[in-house]
Scaffold this motif. Structure first.
Motif, PDB file in Angstrom:
ATOM      1  N   VAL A   1      51.523  43.661  40.140  1.00 18.93           N
ATOM      2  CA  VAL A   1      51.619  44.350  41.444  1.00 18.93           C
ATOM      3  C   VAL A   1      50.384  44.148  42.324  1.00 18.93           C
ATOM      4  CG1 VAL A   1      53.068  46.172  40.444  1.00 18.93           C
ATOM      5  CG2 VAL A   1      50.608  46.575  40.699  1.00 18.93           C
ATOM      6  N   HIS A   2      49.335  43.532  41.782  1.00 20.73           N
ATOM      7  CA  HIS A   2      48.084  43.421  42.548  1.00 20.73           C
ATOM      8  C   HIS A   2      48.285  42.509  43.763  1.00 20.73           C
ATOM      9  CE1 HIS A   2      46.818  44.612  38.493  1.00 20.73           C
ATOM     10  NE2 HIS A   2      45.854  45.278  39.119  1.00 20.73           N
ATOM     11  N   ASP A   3      48.014  43.033  44.951  1.00 19.66           N
ATOM     12  CA  ASP A   3      48.278  42.205  46.135  1.00 19.66           C
ATOM     13  C   ASP A   3      47.154  42.172  47.168  1.00 19.66           C
ATOM     14  OD1 ASP A   3      48.535  44.734  47.217  1.00 19.66           O
ATOM     15  OD2 ASP A   3      50.518  44.401  48.089  1.00 19.66           O
TER      16      ASP A   3
ATOM     17  N   GLY B   1      55.830  40.531  37.284  1.00 20.64           N
ATOM     18  CA  GLY B   1      55.146  41.467  36.395  1.00 20.64           C
ATOM     19  C   GLY B   1      53.823  41.989  36.913  1.00 20.64           C
TER      20      GLY B   1
ATOM     21  N   SER C   1      49.504  34.192  43.094  1.00 22.38           N
ATOM     22  CA  SER C   1      48.379  35.061  42.814  1.00 22.38           C
ATOM     23  C   SER C   1      48.721  35.943  41.617  1.00 22.38           C
ATOM     24  CB  SER C   1      48.084  35.926  44.044  1.00 22.38           C
ATOM     25  OG  SER C   1      47.026  36.822  43.779  1.00 22.38           O
TER      26      SER C   1
HETATM   27 CO1  B1M Z   1      44.706  46.894  38.135  1.00 22.57          CO
HETATM   28  N1  B1M Z   1      43.884  45.831  36.722  1.00 22.57           N
HETATM   29  N2  B1M Z   1      46.133  47.422  36.934  1.00 22.57           N
HETATM   30  N3  B1M Z   1      45.347  47.972  39.612  1.00 22.57           N
HETATM   31  N4  B1M Z   1      43.104  46.491  39.000  1.00 22.57           N
HETATM   32  C1  B1M Z   1      42.730  45.007  37.068  1.00 22.57           C
HETATM   33  C2  B1M Z   1      43.159  43.604  37.478  1.00 22.57           C
HETATM   34  C3  B1M Z   1      41.859  45.025  35.756  1.00 22.57           C
HETATM   35  C4  B1M Z   1      40.958  43.806  35.548  1.00 22.57           C
HETATM   36  C5  B1M Z   1      41.058  46.326  35.687  1.00 22.57           C
HETATM   37  C6  B1M Z   1      40.301  46.500  34.400  1.00 22.57           C
HETATM   38  O1  B1M Z   1      40.844  46.868  33.399  1.00 22.57           O
HETATM   39  N5  B1M Z   1      39.034  46.265  34.383  1.00 22.57           N
HETATM   40  C7  B1M Z   1      43.005  45.131  34.682  1.00 22.57           C
HETATM   41  C8  B1M Z   1      43.574  43.801  34.175  1.00 22.57           C
HETATM   42  C9  B1M Z   1      43.295  43.605  32.700  1.00 22.57           C
HETATM   43  C10 B1M Z   1      43.809  42.288  32.238  1.00 22.57           C
HETATM   44  O2  B1M Z   1      44.960  41.955  32.273  1.00 22.57           O
HETATM   45  N6  B1M Z   1      42.845  41.518  31.800  1.00 22.57           N
HETATM   46  C11 B1M Z   1      44.046  45.929  35.441  1.00 22.57           C
HETATM   47  C12 B1M Z   1      45.098  46.669  34.823  1.00 22.57           C
HETATM   48  C13 B1M Z   1      45.062  46.757  33.317  1.00 22.57           C
HETATM   49  C14 B1M Z   1      46.115  47.317  35.568  1.00 22.57           C
HETATM   50  C15 B1M Z   1      47.344  48.075  35.020  1.00 22.57           C
HETATM   51  C16 B1M Z   1      48.035  47.455  33.793  1.00 22.57           C
HETATM   52  C17 B1M Z   1      46.891  49.522  34.721  1.00 22.57           C
HETATM   53  C18 B1M Z   1      47.945  50.417  34.119  1.00 22.57           C
HETATM   54  O3  B1M Z   1      48.966  50.673  34.686  1.00 22.57           O
HETATM   55  N7  B1M Z   1      47.626  50.863  32.926  1.00 22.57           N
HETATM   56  C19 B1M Z   1      48.267  48.096  36.246  1.00 22.57           C
HETATM   57  C20 B1M Z   1      49.120  46.824  36.307  1.00 22.57           C
HETATM   58  C21 B1M Z   1      50.379  47.002  37.009  1.00 22.57           C
HETATM   59  C22 B1M Z   1      51.082  45.656  37.133  1.00 22.57           C
HETATM   60  O4  B1M Z   1      50.585  44.753  37.802  1.00 22.57           O
HETATM   61  N8  B1M Z   1      52.222  45.527  36.486  1.00 22.57           N
HETATM   62  C23 B1M Z   1      47.252  48.070  37.338  1.00 22.57           C
HETATM   63  C24 B1M Z   1      47.461  48.639  38.593  1.00 22.57           C
HETATM   64  C25 B1M Z   1      46.519  48.635  39.617  1.00 22.57           C
HETATM   65  C26 B1M Z   1      46.686  49.427  40.924  1.00 22.57           C
HETATM   66  C27 B1M Z   1      48.143  49.474  41.406  1.00 22.57           C
HETATM   67  C28 B1M Z   1      46.207  50.841  40.666  1.00 22.57           C
HETATM   68  C29 B1M Z   1      45.676  48.683  41.860  1.00 22.57           C
HETATM   69  C30 B1M Z   1      46.299  47.531  42.668  1.00 22.57           C
HETATM   70  C31 B1M Z   1      46.718  47.908  44.066  1.00 22.57           C
HETATM   71  C32 B1M Z   1      47.168  46.718  44.865  1.00 22.57           C
HETATM   72  O5  B1M Z   1      46.789  45.591  44.642  1.00 22.57           O
HETATM   73  N9  B1M Z   1      48.008  47.015  45.817  1.00 22.57           N
HETATM   74  C33 B1M Z   1      44.719  48.032  40.843  1.00 22.57           C
HETATM   75  C34 B1M Z   1      43.420  47.535  41.164  1.00 22.57           C
HETATM   76  C35 B1M Z   1      42.930  47.835  42.571  1.00 22.57           C
HETATM   77  C36 B1M Z   1      42.627  46.788  40.254  1.00 22.57           C
HETATM   78  C37 B1M Z   1      41.166  46.284  40.407  1.00 22.57           C
HETATM   79  C38 B1M Z   1      40.251  47.484  40.190  1.00 22.57           C
HETATM   80  C39 B1M Z   1      40.800  45.601  41.699  1.00 22.57           C
HETATM   81  C40 B1M Z   1      41.702  44.437  42.143  1.00 22.57           C
HETATM   82  C41 B1M Z   1      41.443  44.058  43.580  1.00 22.57           C
HETATM   83  O6  B1M Z   1      42.198  44.417  44.468  1.00 22.57           O
HETATM   84  N10 B1M Z   1      40.318  43.374  43.857  1.00 22.57           N
HETATM   85  C42 B1M Z   1      41.078  45.235  39.217  1.00 22.57           C
HETATM   86  C43 B1M Z   1      39.691  45.076  38.632  1.00 22.57           C
HETATM   87  C44 B1M Z   1      38.893  44.016  39.349  1.00 22.57           C
HETATM   88  O7  B1M Z   1      39.427  42.986  39.769  1.00 22.57           O
HETATM   89  N11 B1M Z   1      37.634  44.246  39.471  1.00 22.57           N
HETATM   90  C45 B1M Z   1      42.212  45.631  38.345  1.00 22.57           C
HETATM   91  C46 B1M Z   1      39.938  42.974  45.197  1.00 22.57           C
HETATM   92  C47 B1M Z   1      40.645  41.654  45.603  1.00 22.57           C
HETATM   93  C48 B1M Z   1      40.222  41.225  46.989  1.00 22.57           C
HETATM   94  O8  B1M Z   1      40.245  40.672  44.681  1.00 22.57           O
HETATM   95  O9  B1M Z   1      42.627  40.287  43.886  1.00 22.57           O
HETATM   96  O10 B1M Z   1      40.639  39.286  42.641  1.00 22.57           O
HETATM   97  P1  B1M Z   1      41.261  39.712  43.920  1.00 22.57           P
HETATM   98  O11 B1M Z   1      41.365  38.445  44.877  1.00 22.57           O
HETATM   99  C49 B1M Z   1      40.295  37.554  45.051  1.00 22.57           C
HETATM  100  C50 B1M Z   1      40.344  36.327  44.159  1.00 22.57           C
HETATM  101  O12 B1M Z   1      40.878  36.592  42.875  1.00 22.57           O
HETATM  102  C51 B1M Z   1      41.127  35.326  44.968  1.00 22.57           C
HETATM  103  O13 B1M Z   1      40.786  35.650  46.312  1.00 22.57           O
HETATM  104  C52 B1M Z   1      40.399  37.016  46.445  1.00 22.57           C
HETATM  105  C53 B1M Z   1      39.043  37.120  47.123  1.00 22.57           C
HETATM  106  O14 B1M Z   1      38.904  36.363  48.265  1.00 22.57           O
HETATM  107  N12 B1M Z   1      42.584  35.259  44.902  1.00 22.57           N
HETATM  108  C54 B1M Z   1      43.246  34.148  45.343  1.00 22.57           C
HETATM  109  C55 B1M Z   1      43.507  36.146  44.474  1.00 22.57           C
HETATM  110  N13 B1M Z   1      44.730  35.662  44.610  1.00 22.57           N
HETATM  111  C56 B1M Z   1      44.616  34.417  45.154  1.00 22.57           C
HETATM  112  C57 B1M Z   1      45.576  33.475  45.494  1.00 22.57           C
HETATM  113  C58 B1M Z   1      45.133  32.267  46.029  1.00 22.57           C
HETATM  114  C59 B1M Z   1      43.784  32.017  46.240  1.00 22.57           C
HETATM  115  C60 B1M Z   1      42.818  32.951  45.883  1.00 22.57           C
HETATM  116  O15 B1M Z   1      45.962  31.288  46.401  1.00 22.57           O
HETATM  117  C61 B1M Z   1      47.338  31.479  46.325  1.00 22.57           C
END
Ligand code: B1M
Length: 213
Positions: free
Chosen positions: A99-101, A97, A145
């Protein structure tokens, strides 16, 4: 604008124009991971804030994600590679469910630069697929993740399914919607083996190292 502000700006604007040159300049000042965890991540946080406030649409966030991926790809060859013998095999998946990667792929880069063989199952991976891959690959740990609130719940379900399948390999979980507390109180009780929370990719490496020591 300072170099750091420009770097965050590319992510916020979803624009790659000038990015490559600025990243080169940043590499003269910072380690690659500092560039990612510093200005690029603060750009992403801003994108999240703007998106939350309805000031950005999904298509724009997708462009920001493209910039982040391009930046990580340019920085990756400059990251420190630890030429140790293979320390272990770790499977990674973004849960069903979700797609964030970008975060998961960063974990892959850090772990594989530090002696781990990675099996990356990609995004939206249902428990059945994780179980099947576990049985054929026999990894030392399973990394999950997820960034959505519902993904934290999906991790609970995944842990239950893994336990039902008789799997008890360590699970490493990470992602924005998750906390150490949720991991301990909600996921771990549903699983036979250990479940560990990593706050970021480097923390994930530390945990993997402890697990395989
Ligand atoms: Co989306 N998104 N997104 N998004 N997106 C968030 C997560 C969100 C918080 C934004 C917001 O509203 N403020 C919100 C979630 C709300 C919630 O559930 N609480 C959100 C939403 C709502 C959505 C959609 C539902 C939007 C829509 O369609 N209406 C949709 C979901 C689709 C789905 O998944 N079914 C969606 C889609 C997308 C894009 C496709 C446009 C794009 C993703 C592209 C991609 O990943 N290929 C996207 C993005 C980019 C984000 C934000 C802006 C940035 C995420 C990111 O890449 N961060 C995000 C807001 C935010 O986080 N500030 C948001 C950078 C990345 C390096 O950090 O992934 O956190 P992160 O990883 C970190 C740590 O978490 C950790 O290590 C990393 C750093 O070293 N970590 C691990 C992560 N996984 C790990 C696994 C481990 C260890 C550590 O071990 C296994």
């Amino acid at each position: 604008l300072s170099l750091e502000e420009r770097l965050a700006g590319y992510v916020v604007e979803g624009s790659k124009e000038g990015l490559a040159a600025d990243l080169d300049e940043a590499l003269g000042k910072y380690a690659p991971l500092e560039v990612i965890n510093g200005p690029l991540m603060s750009g992403m946080e801003e994108v999240g804030r703007l998106f939350n406030g309805n000031e950005l649409i999904v298509a724009e966030v997708l462009q920001s994600a493209e910039v982040m991926k391009a930046a990580v790809a340019q920085l990756e060859p400059h990251m420190e590679v630890n030429e140790s013998a293979v320390k272990g095999k770790i499977m990674l998946a973004t849960v069903k469910g979700d797609v964030h990667d970008i975060g998961k792929n960063l974990v892959e880069i850090i772990l594989s630069n530090n002696g781990y063989k990675i099996i990356n199952l990609g995004i939206k991976v249902p428990p059945e697929q994780i179980i099947e891959a576990y049985r054929s690959e026999k990894p030392d740990a399973i990394g999950l993740s997820g960034l959505l609130v519902k993904s934290a719940q999906q991790m609970v379900l995944t842990a239950q399914d893994l336990r039902t399948a008789g799997i008890d390999a360590p699970i490493l979980v990470g992602g924005a919607a998750l906390t150490r507390k949720f991991t301990k109180t909600r996921i771990a009780p549903e699983y036979e083996g250990v479940v560990l929370y990593a706050k970021d990719a480097m923390d994930g490496l530390d945990i993997a190292n402890k697990l395989t020591d």
